[in-house]
Write an enzyme that holds these catalytic residues in place. Structure first.
Site, PDB file in Angstrom:
ATOM      1  N   HIS A 161     141.667 -63.608 -47.435  1.00  0.00           N
ATOM      2  CA  HIS A 161     141.235 -62.347 -46.821  1.00  0.00           C
ATOM      3  C   HIS A 161     140.435 -61.559 -47.851  1.00  0.00           C
ATOM      4  CE1 HIS A 161     141.427 -58.587 -44.581  1.00  0.00           C
ATOM      5  NE2 HIS A 161     141.795 -59.302 -43.553  1.00  0.00           N
ATOM      6  N   ASP A 215     145.601 -64.731 -38.569  1.00  0.00           N
ATOM      7  CA  ASP A 215     145.212 -65.835 -37.675  1.00  0.00           C
ATOM      8  C   ASP A 215     146.044 -67.086 -37.870  1.00  0.00           C
ATOM      9  OD1 ASP A 215     142.104 -64.484 -38.313  1.00  0.00           O
ATOM     10  OD2 ASP A 215     142.959 -64.600 -36.312  1.00  0.00           O
TER      11      ASP A 215
HETATM   12  C1  SDX Z   1     140.073 -61.917 -40.076  1.00  0.00           C
HETATM   13  O1  SDX Z   1     138.138 -58.152 -42.631  1.00  0.00           O
HETATM   14  C2  SDX Z   1     139.189 -58.151 -41.859  1.00  0.00           C
HETATM   15  O2  SDX Z   1     139.981 -57.258 -41.902  1.00  0.00           O
HETATM   16  C3  SDX Z   1     139.307 -59.367 -40.936  1.00  0.00           C
HETATM   17  C4  SDX Z   1     140.584 -59.471 -40.131  1.00  0.00           C
HETATM   18  C5  SDX Z   1     140.690 -58.352 -39.106  1.00  0.00           C
HETATM   19  O3  SDX Z   1     141.820 -58.051 -38.696  1.00  0.00           O
HETATM   20  O4  SDX Z   1     139.601 -57.859 -38.639  1.00  0.00           O
HETATM   21  O5  SDX Z   1     141.713 -59.439 -40.990  1.00  0.00           O
HETATM   22  C6  SDX Z   1     140.610 -60.761 -39.313  1.00  0.00           C
HETATM   23  O6  SDX Z   1     138.900 -62.186 -39.984  1.00  0.00           O
HETATM   24  C7  SDX Z   1     141.004 -62.666 -40.998  1.00  0.00           C
HETATM   25  C8  SDX Z   1     140.269 -63.801 -41.770  1.00  0.00           C
HETATM   26  C9  SDX Z   1     140.138 -65.001 -40.826  1.00  0.00           C
HETATM   27  N1  SDX Z   1     139.306 -66.042 -41.452  1.00  0.00           N
HETATM   28  C10 SDX Z   1     139.861 -67.181 -41.909  1.00  0.00           C
HETATM   29  O7  SDX Z   1     141.066 -67.417 -41.929  1.00  0.00           O
HETATM   30  C11 SDX Z   1     138.826 -68.198 -42.404  1.00  0.00           C
HETATM   31  C12 SDX Z   1     139.311 -68.801 -43.712  1.00  0.00           C
HETATM   32  N2  SDX Z   1     139.244 -67.765 -44.762  1.00  0.00           N
HETATM   33  C13 SDX Z   1     138.037 -67.633 -45.459  1.00  0.00           C
HETATM   34  O8  SDX Z   1     136.895 -68.230 -45.061  1.00  0.00           O
HETATM   35  C14 SDX Z   1     137.958 -66.472 -46.433  1.00  0.00           C
HETATM   36  O9  SDX Z   1     139.155 -66.363 -47.073  1.00  0.00           O
HETATM   37  C15 SDX Z   1     137.545 -65.132 -45.843  1.00  0.00           C
HETATM   38  C16 SDX Z   1     136.288 -65.247 -45.056  1.00  0.00           C
HETATM   39  C17 SDX Z   1     138.626 -64.606 -44.972  1.00  0.00           C
HETATM   40  C18 SDX Z   1     137.342 -64.166 -47.003  1.00  0.00           C
HETATM   41  O10 SDX Z   1     136.260 -64.629 -47.706  1.00  0.00           O
HETATM   42  P1  SDX Z   1     135.774 -63.951 -49.080  1.00  0.00           P
HETATM   43  O11 SDX Z   1     136.554 -62.750 -49.413  1.00  0.00           O
HETATM   44  O12 SDX Z   1     134.285 -63.830 -48.971  1.00  0.00           O
HETATM   45  O13 SDX Z   1     136.204 -65.023 -50.122  1.00  0.00           O
HETATM   46  P2  SDX Z   1     135.281 -66.196 -50.643  1.00  0.00           P
HETATM   47  O14 SDX Z   1     134.742 -66.976 -49.484  1.00  0.00           O
HETATM   48  O15 SDX Z   1     134.313 -65.588 -51.622  1.00  0.00           O
HETATM   49  O16 SDX Z   1     136.332 -67.158 -51.417  1.00  0.00           O
HETATM   50  C19 SDX Z   1     136.765 -66.836 -52.751  1.00  0.00           C
HETATM   51  C20 SDX Z   1     137.296 -68.183 -53.299  1.00  0.00           C
HETATM   52  C21 SDX Z   1     136.289 -69.315 -53.155  1.00  0.00           C
HETATM   53  O17 SDX Z   1     136.618 -70.280 -54.123  1.00  0.00           O
HETATM   54  P3  SDX Z   1     135.719 -70.294 -55.496  1.00  0.00           P
HETATM   55  O18 SDX Z   1     134.274 -70.286 -55.083  1.00  0.00           O
HETATM   56  O19 SDX Z   1     136.162 -69.048 -56.251  1.00  0.00           O
HETATM   57  O20 SDX Z   1     136.128 -71.600 -56.195  1.00  0.00           O
HETATM   58  O21 SDX Z   1     138.439 -68.582 -52.517  1.00  0.00           O
HETATM   59  C22 SDX Z   1     138.118 -69.793 -51.825  1.00  0.00           C
HETATM   60  C23 SDX Z   1     136.619 -69.925 -51.813  1.00  0.00           C
HETATM   61  O22 SDX Z   1     136.232 -71.284 -51.737  1.00  0.00           O
HETATM   62  N3  SDX Z   1     138.650 -69.634 -50.468  1.00  0.00           N
HETATM   63  C24 SDX Z   1     139.284 -70.595 -49.795  1.00  0.00           C
HETATM   64  C25 SDX Z   1     139.660 -69.996 -48.590  1.00  0.00           C
HETATM   65  N4  SDX Z   1     139.253 -68.719 -48.563  1.00  0.00           N
HETATM   66  C26 SDX Z   1     138.618 -68.505 -49.731  1.00  0.00           C
HETATM   67  N5  SDX Z   1     139.549 -71.887 -50.109  1.00  0.00           N
HETATM   68  C27 SDX Z   1     140.229 -72.603 -49.152  1.00  0.00           C
HETATM   69  N6  SDX Z   1     140.626 -72.086 -47.959  1.00  0.00           N
HETATM   70  C28 SDX Z   1     140.362 -70.800 -47.659  1.00  0.00           C
HETATM   71  N7  SDX Z   1     140.754 -70.287 -46.495  1.00  0.00           N
END
Ligand code: SDX
Length: 430
Positions: free
Chosen positions: A307, A364
């Site tokens: 998140h 989720d």
């Molecule tokens: C919702 O904003 C809100 O409030 C949203 C929400 C709401 O109520 O409105 O809470 C609802 O959208 C919840 C989130 C649902 N999405 C997912 O579950 C999809 C999976 N999660 C991600 O794609 C990710 O964690 C996000 C999109 C939620 C957040 O992305 P960020 O903050 O932009 O983080 P990032 O993509 O920059 O990741 C940082 C690091 C990366 O690794 P490095 O490049 O540092 O090596 O963490 C890793 C990412 O690869 N990473 C994950 C991951 N999420 C981040 N690795 C594996 N699995 C994951 N889920």
């Protein structure tokens, strides 16, 4: 902590005030930065940028705190229901008995959609994604109820209570009609006697010759799922609602923008993606260990984890994870996907890849298993998120529309394209 920030830029030293929110969060007010320095800030994804002041929801991502209008989500989940919480999010206070009765009466009155709108659904392919229809039909409400959608915020605010009730009540009806039409089933009309969630399940699953009686445990589960989604600060879809509202657009158009933003798999589409991920893991006979390894190698994403704001456990995930277990036990359902989800959670919470990146289950991760248990089809999970988020979108639209000093949202950019060049006639190109 100082109440201003000093910026040194070349031989200039500029001071900017620090704004402090009611929960102590701090922001440097840079609204004059460009005029003072010719510089803008750059913050792709807005991870460090506040777009507005808002009094609706407070999140402390490090402490895993979520409060609607100051009330902790844990207390609302235990003691309230979706409609009472929707009133709180929209109007700022828990309703008195009389206010609740009036709000419920408005929702009942505005549950049906305009009869001509039902024909709109016919023009869509049977297998169209429900979010595509929901966005289109939410926007179409401004065509069927133009008096509530004048794009003059002063006039639209005079009709706000009815427009808000329409959006919150009809989003349910539109969802149910979408489901029925996709299966060639007759449209089931709302019943005046039914409560919000019971009426939704009636419109989804009743038949002209047999009424679907929603079990109380299912109605309670649906109330909880929707309540937990009611608002969440300036997430992607809510920011989209505010962006569109800032141009003066009406409530229905702004909520349609929120629906479109929510559809993405990184946002509201994640609940559907979680089930697809769990089903794929189940189909391969993996207990989740192989998938964790693939996520750590960057080959897959553990959907429902991570998140932008919560760098601790999403409090909603804790509540919904327990409720999911209780619901399946009550219904006597043994869902292998829940076992895989629990295994993934345990494995990730003890793995440095996830710990170092502060990746925890979000709302989720378990919501899809719960929705599947109450009979919601997987391709409608994100629509359920939209129904839950309607109070937040409506409330944020109202904040923008009623802000006397409100300005249109117009972010800047850093241009990285071609520098100036002269036109080339077509015979000189190539
Ligand atoms: C919702 O904003 C809100 O409030 C949203 C929400 C709401 O109520 O409105 O809470 C609802 O959208 C919840 C989130 C649902 N999405 C997912 O579950 C999809 C999976 N999660 C991600 O794609 C990710 O964690 C996000 C999109 C939620 C957040 O992305 P960020 O903050 O932009 O983080 P990032 O993509 O920059 O990741 C940082 C690091 C990366 O690794 P490095 O490049 O540092 O090596 O963490 C890793 C990412 O690869 N990473 C994950 C991951 N999420 C981040 N690795 C594996 N699995 C994951 N889920």
């Amino acid at each position: 902590m100082p109440n201003n920030a000093v910026l040194k830029l070349g031989d200039k030293e500029l001071t900017y005030p620090v704004i402090v929110g009611s929960e102590g969060e701090k922001a440097i007010d840079l609204r004059n930065l460009r005029a003072d320095t010719g510089h803008i800030t750059y913050d792709e994804g807005y991870g460090n940028t506040g777009s507005c002041e808002s009094a609706i929801t407070y999140i402390d991502g490090d402490a895993g705190i979520l409060r609607y209008r100051g009330y902790p989500i844990e207390q609302l989940a235990e003691k309230s229901d979706f409609i009472e919480t929707a009133f709180l999010v929209i109007y700022g206070e828990l309703p008195t008995a009389e206010q609740r009765a009036r709000f419920s009466a408005l929702l009942t009155e505005h549950a049906p959609i305009h009869e001509r709108m039902v024909y709109l659904f016919e023009s869509y392919p049977r297998d169209a994604h429900p979010m595509a229809l929901l966005g289109a039909m939410m926007n179409a409400l401004s065509c069927y109820y133009p008096a509530l959608a004048t794009n003059d915020h002063k006039r639209d605010l005079e009709n706000f209570d009815v427009a808000a009730a329409m959006a919150l009540s009809k989003v349910r009806t539109i969802t149910a009609i979408t489901y029925r039409m996709s299966r060639g089933l007759p449209v089931i009309y709302p019943k005046r006697a039914f409560k919000y969630c019971e009426n939704f399940m009636h419109m989804m699953f009743s038949d002209p010759y047999e009424h679907f009686d929603c079990p109380p445990v299912v109605a309670r589960a649906l109330n909880l799922i929707l309540l937990l989604h009611a608002d969440h600060e300036q997430n992607c879809s809510t920011s989209s609602v505010r962006m569109v509202a800032s141009s003066g657009a009406n409530l229905f158009a702004s909520c349609a923008a929120g629906i479109c933003a929510l559809w993405g798999p990184l946002h509201g589409g994640a609940n559907q993606a979680v089930i697809q991920m769990l089903e794929e893991i189940h189909a391969t006979g993996d207990d989740g260990s192989k998938f964790i390894a693939s996520a750590k190698a960057g080959k897959s994403r553990l959907m429902g984890f991570g998140h932008r704001v919560y760098k601790n456990y999403d409090p909603r995930a804790k509540i919904i994870g327990k409720a999911c277990e209780d619901l399946l036990n009550t219904l006597g359902i043994k869902d292998p996907l829940l076992d895989i989800a629990r295994h993934l959670e345990q494995a990730a919470l003890s793995d440095n890849y996830f710990i170092d990146r502060k990746l925890y289950p979000n709302v989720d991760f378990y919501s899809g298993i719960m929705m599947r248990a109450i009979g919601i089809p997987i391709n409608m999970f994100t629509v359920m998120f939209a129904i839950g988020r309607m109070p937040g979108w409506i409330s944020n639209w109202k904040e923008v529309a009623s802000n006397p000093k409100g300005r249109i949202y117009r972010p800047r950019q850093i241009y990285t394209g071609k520098t100036v060049r002269d036109y080339v006639p077509v015979d000189k190109r190539g």
